[in-house]
Design a protein around this motif. Structure first.
Motif, PDB file in Angstrom:
ATOM      1  N   GLY A   1       0.818  -1.206   0.000  1.00 37.70           N
ATOM      2  CA  GLY A   1       0.000   0.000   0.000  1.00 37.70           C
ATOM      3  C   GLY A   1       0.849   1.251   0.000  1.00 37.70           C
ATOM      4  N   GLY A   2       2.020   1.155  -0.584  1.00 41.98           N
ATOM      5  CA  GLY A   2       3.014   2.217  -0.474  1.00 41.98           C
ATOM      6  C   GLY A   2       2.755   3.451  -1.306  1.00 41.98           C
ATOM      7  N   ALA A   3       1.715   3.432  -2.152  1.00 48.38           N
ATOM      8  CA  ALA A   3       1.378   4.621  -2.938  1.00 48.38           C
ATOM      9  C   ALA A   3       0.160   5.344  -2.378  1.00 48.38           C
ATOM     10  CB  ALA A   3       1.128   4.241  -4.397  1.00 48.38           C
ATOM     11  N   GLY A   4      -0.303   4.931  -1.206  1.00 49.37           N
ATOM     12  CA  GLY A   4      -1.476   5.552  -0.594  1.00 49.37           C
ATOM     13  C   GLY A   4      -1.116   6.743   0.265  1.00 49.37           C
ATOM     14  N   PHE A   5      -2.074   7.171   1.064  1.00 52.42           N
ATOM     15  CA  PHE A   5      -1.949   8.364   1.893  1.00 52.42           C
ATOM     16  C   PHE A   5      -0.744   8.282   2.826  1.00 52.42           C
ATOM     17  CE2 PHE A   5      -4.242  10.671   5.633  1.00 52.42           C
ATOM     18  CZ  PHE A   5      -3.553  11.844   5.377  1.00 52.42           C
ATOM     19  N   ILE A   6      -0.692   7.226   3.636  1.00 60.54           N
ATOM     20  CA  ILE A   6       0.425   7.085   4.570  1.00 60.54           C
ATOM     21  C   ILE A   6       1.699   6.700   3.828  1.00 60.54           C
ATOM     22  CG2 ILE A   6       1.277   5.808   6.577  1.00 60.54           C
ATOM     23  CD1 ILE A   6      -1.609   5.561   7.539  1.00 60.54           C
TER      24      ILE A   6
ATOM     25  N   ASP B   1       1.471  -1.610  -4.657  1.00 61.10           N
ATOM     26  CA  ASP B   1       0.176  -0.952  -4.566  1.00 61.10           C
ATOM     27  C   ASP B   1      -0.629  -1.263  -5.818  1.00 61.10           C
ATOM     28  OD1 ASP B   1      -0.726   1.813  -2.720  1.00 61.10           O
ATOM     29  OD2 ASP B   1      -1.928   1.250  -4.462  1.00 61.10           O
ATOM     30  N   ASN B   2      -1.934  -1.467  -5.651  1.00 66.05           N
ATOM     31  CA  ASN B   2      -2.760  -1.769  -6.827  1.00 66.05           C
ATOM     32  C   ASN B   2      -3.364  -0.525  -7.463  1.00 66.05           C
ATOM     33  OD1 ASN B   2      -4.769  -1.108  -4.996  1.00 66.05           O
ATOM     34  ND2 ASN B   2      -6.016  -2.941  -5.371  1.00 66.05           N
ATOM     35  N   LEU B   3      -3.045   0.659  -6.901  1.00 69.36           N
ATOM     36  CA  LEU B   3      -3.537   1.930  -7.443  1.00 69.36           C
ATOM     37  C   LEU B   3      -5.054   1.873  -7.654  1.00 69.36           C
ATOM     38  CD1 LEU B   3      -0.692   2.794  -9.991  1.00 69.36           C
ATOM     39  CD2 LEU B   3      -0.925   3.529  -7.618  1.00 69.36           C
ATOM     40  N   HIS B   4      -5.759   1.473  -6.606  1.00 68.97           N
ATOM     41  CA  HIS B   4      -7.210   1.283  -6.683  1.00 68.97           C
ATOM     42  C   HIS B   4      -7.897   2.586  -7.091  1.00 68.97           C
ATOM     43  CE1 HIS B   4     -11.317   0.307  -5.527  1.00 68.97           C
ATOM     44  NE2 HIS B   4     -10.954  -0.959  -5.459  1.00 68.97           N
TER      45      HIS B   4
ATOM     46  N   GLY C   1       0.538  -3.974  -8.227  1.00 72.61           N
ATOM     47  CA  GLY C   1       0.016  -5.320  -8.049  1.00 72.61           C
ATOM     48  C   GLY C   1      -0.912  -5.369  -6.864  1.00 72.61           C
ATOM     49  N   ASP C   2      -1.648  -6.467  -6.757  1.00 66.93           N
ATOM     50  CA  ASP C   2      -2.661  -6.635  -5.725  1.00 66.93           C
ATOM     51  C   ASP C   2      -2.126  -7.543  -4.622  1.00 66.93           C
ATOM     52  OD1 ASP C   2      -4.972  -7.405  -4.233  1.00 66.93           O
ATOM     53  OD2 ASP C   2      -6.225  -6.938  -5.974  1.00 66.93           O
ATOM     54  N   VAL C   3      -2.234  -7.095  -3.373  1.00 64.85           N
ATOM     55  CA  VAL C   3      -1.690  -7.886  -2.262  1.00 64.85           C
ATOM     56  C   VAL C   3      -2.418  -9.205  -2.079  1.00 64.85           C
ATOM     57  CG1 VAL C   3      -0.796  -5.890  -0.999  1.00 64.85           C
ATOM     58  CG2 VAL C   3      -3.126  -6.698  -0.540  1.00 64.85           C
ATOM     59  N   THR C   4      -3.631  -9.321  -2.619  1.00 75.14           N
ATOM     60  CA  THR C   4      -4.364 -10.578  -2.486  1.00 75.14           C
ATOM     61  C   THR C   4      -3.961 -11.600  -3.550  1.00 75.14           C
ATOM     62  OG1 THR C   4      -6.219  -9.939  -3.911  1.00 75.14           O
ATOM     63  CG2 THR C   4      -6.336  -9.299  -1.590  1.00 75.14           C
TER      64      THR C   4
ATOM     65  N   GLY D   1      -5.089 -10.688   2.135  1.00 77.05           N
ATOM     66  CA  GLY D   1      -3.926  -9.964   1.620  1.00 77.05           C
ATOM     67  C   GLY D   1      -2.721 -10.116   2.527  1.00 77.05           C
ATOM     68  N   THR D   2      -2.982 -10.116   3.828  1.00 81.12           N
ATOM     69  CA  THR D   2      -1.894 -10.317   4.791  1.00 81.12           C
ATOM     70  C   THR D   2      -1.354 -11.742   4.726  1.00 81.12           C
ATOM     71  OG1 THR D   2      -2.817  -8.641   6.271  1.00 81.12           O
ATOM     72  CG2 THR D   2      -1.275 -10.222   7.234  1.00 81.12           C
ATOM     73  N   THR D   3      -2.228 -12.728   4.698  1.00 81.09           N
ATOM     74  CA  THR D   3      -1.750 -14.115   4.662  1.00 81.09           C
ATOM     75  C   THR D   3      -1.019 -14.421   3.353  1.00 81.09           C
ATOM     76  OG1 THR D   3      -3.904 -14.912   3.850  1.00 81.09           O
ATOM     77  CG2 THR D   3      -3.543 -14.925   6.234  1.00 81.09           C
ATOM     78  N   GLN D   4      -1.472 -13.836   2.244  1.00 81.84           N
ATOM     79  CA  GLN D   4      -0.750 -14.040   0.978  1.00 81.84           C
ATOM     80  C   GLN D   4       0.659 -13.484   1.079  1.00 81.84           C
ATOM     81  OE1 GLN D   4      -1.544 -15.950  -1.335  1.00 81.84           O
ATOM     82  NE2 GLN D   4      -3.684 -15.799  -1.959  1.00 81.84           N
ATOM     83  N   MET D   5       0.812 -12.322   1.676  1.00 80.84           N
ATOM     84  CA  MET D   5       2.137 -11.738   1.850  1.00 80.84           C
ATOM     85  C   MET D   5       3.023 -12.612   2.727  1.00 80.84           C
ATOM     86  SD  MET D   5       3.182  -8.054   3.553  1.00 80.84           S
ATOM     87  CE  MET D   5       2.796  -8.602   5.221  1.00 80.84           C
ATOM     88  N   LEU D   6       2.475 -13.074   3.843  1.00 80.96           N
ATOM     89  CA  LEU D   6       3.267 -13.895   4.763  1.00 80.96           C
ATOM     90  C   LEU D   6       3.640 -15.229   4.133  1.00 80.96           C
ATOM     91  CD1 LEU D   6       1.341 -13.198   8.100  1.00 80.96           C
ATOM     92  CD2 LEU D   6       3.261 -11.943   7.101  1.00 80.96           C
ATOM     93  N   ASP D   7       2.699 -15.844   3.423  1.00 79.15           N
ATOM     94  CA  ASP D   7       3.005 -17.099   2.732  1.00 79.15           C
ATOM     95  C   ASP D   7       4.130 -16.902   1.721  1.00 79.15           C
ATOM     96  OD1 ASP D   7       1.036 -18.421   4.131  1.00 79.15           O
ATOM     97  OD2 ASP D   7      -0.402 -18.471   2.468  1.00 79.15           O
TER      98      ASP D   7
END
Length: 364
Positions: A19-24, A43-46, A68-71, A114-120
């Protein structure tokens, strides 16, 4: 891995920001790029945030953006085939409290799966970082704990439709207490809050099993320059500004006395970077707020005054999943990551409104 910059300061290896292209993400990018040799943002630039699907103009040029999509496991496979992060900052999330009630699957997919996909993928690619910093939310506390006259704490639970429709905003004979991880237990009352708490639990159990340090920040209401002005689910401060800028009276839900902890993005960005760099932050969740509590009426009055708009008005409306009061005790953050808030509501409103006034085509 580290190197020494021209100024003589030691820079660390690689930080990966979901999510590195978002607000924070855009707010923390400059400091991360100063501290790390390589900053990779996924970031998926939603379109709810990025209508043009283009790289944000305010994202630091030193950031390596991977769309890309974190999921999607394929996103992580592509990134981790090339990147070996020393630290991961996990920002990617669906954040709308009200929206989560109607789009529960979407929130669970992004926030939990999305979190579990990243950790896996980190395990699959043997790319375990030393630390994962998670930005969680005060929504995990729900209504939080309240104090009876005798000093004892209790958890009132969710305000039902019947309670809200009767205009019973507070819990009679009790006062809310500040949200602090060592005092108040999580008890979410929204789908969003439930997914964020699940995210915390998934990360903590995974990280401590594989030898990765989990650092969780529970953020209060983040606002300020750079936040989306097209996303209706990213907070009331920008909405209040747009209404007042248009010369309209700001509507206040419930009785206007809802208390919130509005924390400026500048302070939040410093907290996230501090969590990424701190020597020994520990594993206990860290509450991040402004150090003060305000009513939504006070915030609206400041904004209306800035624009010379009509006084705010109470509507008696309410929204399912909203909690009555929420603010943080930030004392643990000082001890854990050496962070304290610096900017209060008046300075924050001035910064937000001044920024909005420079944005083209702002409307409600």
């Amino acid at each position: 891995m580290s190197s020494t910059s021209e100024s003589g300061s030691t820079r660390r290896g690689t930080v990966l920001v979901s999510g590195g292209a978002g607000f924070i993400g855009t707010a923390i990018a400059p400091a991360l790029a100063d501290a790390f040799e390589h900053v990779v943002a996924v970031d998926n630039l939603h379109p709810q945030i990025h209508p043009s699907a283009a790289r944000p103009a305010d994202l630091d040029a030193r950031v390596d953006l991977r769309v890309g999509d974190v999921t999607d496991p394929g996103t992580w496979d592509a990134v981790l085939a090339e990147v070996r992060p020393d630290v991961v900052v996990h920002l990617a999330a669906e954040t709308g409290t009200g929206q989560s009630l109607a789009e529960a699957s979407r929130h669970a997919m992004v926030n939990v799966v999305g979190t579990t996909q990243m950790l896996d993928a980190l395990l699959r690619h043997e790319a375990l970082p030393a630390r994962v910093v998670l930005t969680s939310s005060r929504a995990v506390y729900g209504e939080g704990a309240w104090r009876r006259p005798d000093g004892s704490l209790f958890y009132p639970g969710q305000r039902t439709s019947a309670i809200l429709e009767a205009g019973q905003w507070d819990f009679p004979g009790a006062e809310p207490v500040a949200m602090a991880a060592d005092v108040v237990s999580p008890a979410p009352v929204s789908v969003y809050g439930a997914t964020k708490l699940a995210q915390e639990h998934v990360l903590a159990s995974w990280a401590q099993s594989v030898g990765v340090e989990p650092v969780t920040l529970r953020l209060q209401n983040v606002y300020g320059p750079g936040q989306s002005l097209i996303n209706p689910y990213t907070g009331i401060m920008s909405l209040f500004c747009r209404l007042a800028k248009a010369g309209r009276s700001i509507p206040l839900y419930e009785d206007g006395e809802v208390r919130r902890d509005f924390v400026l993005i500048d302070d939040v960005a410093r907290a996230v970077v501090a969590a990424a760099l701190a020597d020994a932050p520990g594993t206990a969740p860290i509450d991040i707020g402004s150090g003060e509590q305000q009513t939504i009426a006070r915030a609206a009055e400041l904004i209306a005054a800035h624009y010379g708009a009509p006084a705010p008005h109470v509507t008696g409306q309410f929204r399912q999943g909203d909690v009555r009061h929420a603010w943080a005790d930030v004392s643990h953050a000082r001890d854990a990551i050496g962070w304290t808030p610096e900017l209060g509501l008046e300075a924050g409103v001035a910064r937000l409104a001044s920024w909005i006034d420079t944005q083209p085509g702002v409307s409600i």
